[in-house]
Design an enzyme around this catalytic site. Structure first.
Site, PDB file in Angstrom:
ATOM      1  N   GLY A  54       0.867  -1.173   0.000  1.00 20.49           N
ATOM      2  CA  GLY A  54       0.000   0.000   0.000  1.00 20.49           C
ATOM      3  C   GLY A  54       0.906   1.226   0.000  1.00 20.49           C
ATOM      4  O   GLY A  54       1.810   1.338   0.843  1.00 20.49           O
ATOM      5  N   ALA A  55       0.669   2.123  -0.963  1.00 16.26           N
ATOM      6  CA  ALA A  55       1.615   3.224  -1.166  1.00 16.26           C
ATOM      7  C   ALA A  55       1.913   4.026   0.104  1.00 16.26           C
ATOM      8  O   ALA A  55       3.089   4.286   0.418  1.00 16.26           O
ATOM      9  CB  ALA A  55       1.110   4.135  -2.283  1.00 16.26           C
ATOM     10  N   ARG A  90      10.103  -0.555  -4.791  1.00 21.60           N
ATOM     11  CA  ARG A  90       8.863  -0.610  -5.581  1.00 21.60           C
ATOM     12  C   ARG A  90       8.732   0.727  -6.321  1.00 21.60           C
ATOM     13  O   ARG A  90       8.679   1.784  -5.695  1.00 21.60           O
ATOM     14  CB  ARG A  90       7.638  -0.887  -4.697  1.00 21.60           C
ATOM     15  CG  ARG A  90       7.701  -2.290  -4.063  1.00 21.60           C
ATOM     16  CD  ARG A  90       6.370  -2.748  -3.532  1.00 21.60           C
ATOM     17  NE  ARG A  90       5.434  -3.077  -4.594  1.00 21.60           N
ATOM     18  CZ  ARG A  90       4.131  -3.299  -4.384  1.00 21.60           C
ATOM     19  NH1 ARG A  90       3.633  -3.188  -3.175  1.00 21.60           N
ATOM     20  NH2 ARG A  90       3.341  -3.611  -5.386  1.00 21.60           N
ATOM     21  N   ASP A 244      -1.734   4.853  -6.050  1.00 22.56           N
ATOM     22  CA  ASP A 244      -0.294   4.813  -5.774  1.00 22.56           C
ATOM     23  C   ASP A 244       0.435   6.047  -6.291  1.00 22.56           C
ATOM     24  O   ASP A 244       1.508   6.397  -5.797  1.00 22.56           O
ATOM     25  CB  ASP A 244       0.316   3.546  -6.384  1.00 22.56           C
ATOM     26  CG  ASP A 244      -0.249   2.329  -5.685  1.00 22.56           C
ATOM     27  OD1 ASP A 244      -1.371   1.910  -6.054  1.00 22.56           O
ATOM     28  OD2 ASP A 244       0.384   1.829  -4.748  1.00 22.56           O
ATOM     29  N   LYS A 255      -3.838  -0.312  -8.431  1.00 16.44           N
ATOM     30  CA  LYS A 255      -3.689  -1.748  -8.666  1.00 16.44           C
ATOM     31  C   LYS A 255      -4.260  -2.174 -10.015  1.00 16.44           C
ATOM     32  O   LYS A 255      -5.314  -1.700 -10.431  1.00 16.44           O
ATOM     33  CB  LYS A 255      -4.375  -2.488  -7.521  1.00 16.44           C
ATOM     34  CG  LYS A 255      -4.307  -3.990  -7.552  1.00 16.44           C
ATOM     35  CD  LYS A 255      -2.922  -4.542  -7.731  1.00 16.44           C
ATOM     36  CE  LYS A 255      -1.925  -4.018  -6.738  1.00 16.44           C
ATOM     37  NZ  LYS A 255      -0.517  -4.304  -7.124  1.00 16.44           N
TER      38      LYS A 255
HETATM   39  O1  MRU Z   1       0.640  -3.820  -4.673  1.00 13.27           O
HETATM   40  P1  MRU Z   1      -0.012  -3.155  -3.506  1.00 13.27           P
HETATM   41  O2  MRU Z   1      -0.828  -4.092  -2.670  1.00 13.27           O
HETATM   42  O3  MRU Z   1       0.963  -2.355  -2.685  1.00 13.27           O
HETATM   43  O4  MRU Z   1      -1.016  -2.132  -4.176  1.00 13.27           O
HETATM   44  C1  MRU Z   1      -1.789  -1.301  -3.363  1.00 13.27           C
HETATM   45  C2  MRU Z   1      -2.755  -0.474  -4.116  1.00 13.27           C
HETATM   46  O5  MRU Z   1      -2.842  -0.513  -5.317  1.00 13.27           O
HETATM   47  C3  MRU Z   1      -3.572   0.464  -3.300  1.00 13.27           C
HETATM   48  O6  MRU Z   1      -4.814   0.674  -3.877  1.00 13.27           O
HETATM   49  C4  MRU Z   1      -2.827   1.807  -3.220  1.00 13.27           C
HETATM   50  O7  MRU Z   1      -1.518   1.618  -2.720  1.00 13.27           O
HETATM   51  C5  MRU Z   1      -3.530   2.775  -2.381  1.00 13.27           C
HETATM   52  S1  MRU Z   1      -3.469   2.276  -0.690  1.00 13.27           S
HETATM   53  C6  MRU Z   1      -4.098   3.461   0.313  1.00 13.27           C
END
Ligand code: MRU
Length: 368
Positions: A54-55, A90, A244, A255
């Site tokens: 999660g970002a 990432r 993100d 995502k």
């Molecule tokens: O690959 P991830 O699980 O880190 O991806 C997370 C997402 O795509 C979330 O929607 C995004 O980080 C927003 S979280 C508040």
């Protein structure tokens, strides 16, 4: 948020005052295990393997990673190489670089002996800021869901669809996309959430479902491909997702699969909201489709599935022919024109340069 009645954040310091404790998200929903990071390499590994994800949470973990690095090596070269290591873990989320560079800039002019302590302070400030931002996103988003419910017949529930996990597990606390939904449920709105499973890593099926269940919010996990069908049949009143990275023109990386939900929402007249904490804005980019780097993850996440068998043992099974190639782009970009509104900590705005400028003054103080 509470786990079995006990309040938790996703990341905190151990009783020694420096070890970083993290909820290991690769084991949820089947086991609640706390992982401990004592080196910058531990944090980098936790981010890469998605023990933390999660970002916003990746950003805070990165900030603490730099603090851990400075305990080991507080010199200029150590600081620069730790920042590089963390930022490379990432590539898509904006928050990681933002947080690491904020801590780096805050310590670089100090004598090396003072850097680690200051880095811990700065990381803690960023963590508190994240919690406050997300709570504010919840408060600004809540009226949108109240209004959506008001458009329904008396006695009907509000059906909201979400993709991936943008709940408290993706942040330090509250979450972004789920923050208004937690508040809506707590204030008595009759809410039901459609949870996209979110292949290939199933953050929806595993993490969002766990969060909603823990909070007592009615929800249903659906295959990623089901959302368009449900929208066609009037069973989705709104979509809300996290992000993100958002460009200065309002394009939204999130995502993989988010874009398809936005297309289906537009075709069916369903509002498509994006919960956006300001550290996720990348003021240096405009055209998200061309400019946002999309992380390509291991093909194994597509070719294999992992879970508990009937005896409670972790198993990984292959679902494709052994020699079949697969690709795993982890994010996609939804063009601003498909986004109904951005919900930020400063209020709700159009997904456009003008909308973001109106709230953030062109990114003053927030430039990457
Ligand atoms: O690959 P991830 O699980 O880190 O991806 C997370 C997402 O795509 C979330 O929607 C995004 O980080 C927003 S979280 C508040």
């Amino acid at each position: 948020m509470k786990v079995n009645g006990v309040p938790f954040r996703t990341l905190w310091l151990d009783t020694d005052g420096w070890t970083v404790c993290l909820i290991d998200q690769t084991l949820l929903p089947h086991a609640f295990v706390v992982a401990r990071a004592r080196t910058v390499e531990d944090i980098a590994r936790a981010i890469t393997t998605m023990q933390v994800r999660g970002a916003p949470l990746i950003g805070i973990a990165g900030a603490y990673g730099l603090a851990l690095a400075l305990r080991q090596d507080p010199g200029d070269a150590g600081l620069a190489s730790a920042a590089r290591l963390l930022i490379a873990t990432r590539p898509t989320g904006a928050n990681l670089r933002w947080a690491v560079e904020r801590v780096q800039a805050g310590v670089v002019s100090l004598p090396p002996a003072e850097r680690a302590a200051r880095a811990y302070e700065l990381a803690a400030e960023l963590a508190e800021e994240d919690v406050a931002i997300n709570r504010a996103i919840g408060e600004h988003g809540l009226p949108l869901f109240r209004a959506a419910l008001a458009r329904k017949k008396p006695g009907e529930r509000l059906n909201v669809l979400t993709h991936c996990n943008a709940g408290w597990l993706a942040t330090v606390d509250w979450g972004t996309a789920l923050a208004p939904l937690f508040l809506a449920h707590d204030s008595g709105l009759p809410l039901h959430v459609w949870v996209d499973e979110t292949r290939p890593r199933n953050q929806g099926a595993a993490l969002t479902a766990w969060e909603l269940a823990s909070h007592g919010i009615p929800h249903t996990v659906i295959a990623d491909n089901a959302g368009g069908h449900l929208m066609q049949h009037g069973q989705v009143d709104a979509v809300i997702v996290g992000t993100d990275r958002v460009t200065a023109d309002g394009d939204v990386a999130n995502k993989i699969g988010t874009y398809l939900k936005a297309l289906a929402a537009r075709d069916n007249g369903v509002p498509f909201y994006v919960a956006l904490p300001s550290p996720t804005i990348d003021w240096t980019l405009r055209d998200g489709v061309r400019e946002i780097p999309v992380e390509e993850r291991s093909a194994r996440e597509v070719t294999h599935l992992r879970g508990l068998d009937a005896e409670g043992t972790w198993r990984e099974v292959r679902i494709t022919p052994a020699t079949t190639p697969s690709a795993n782009p982890a994010f996609d970009v939804t063009p601003a024109r498909l986004v109904t509104a951005l919900i930020t900590e400063r209020g709700v705005c159009a997904a456009s340069a003008a909308g973001l400028h109106g709230l953030f003054g062109g990114g003053a103080g927030r430039k990457q």
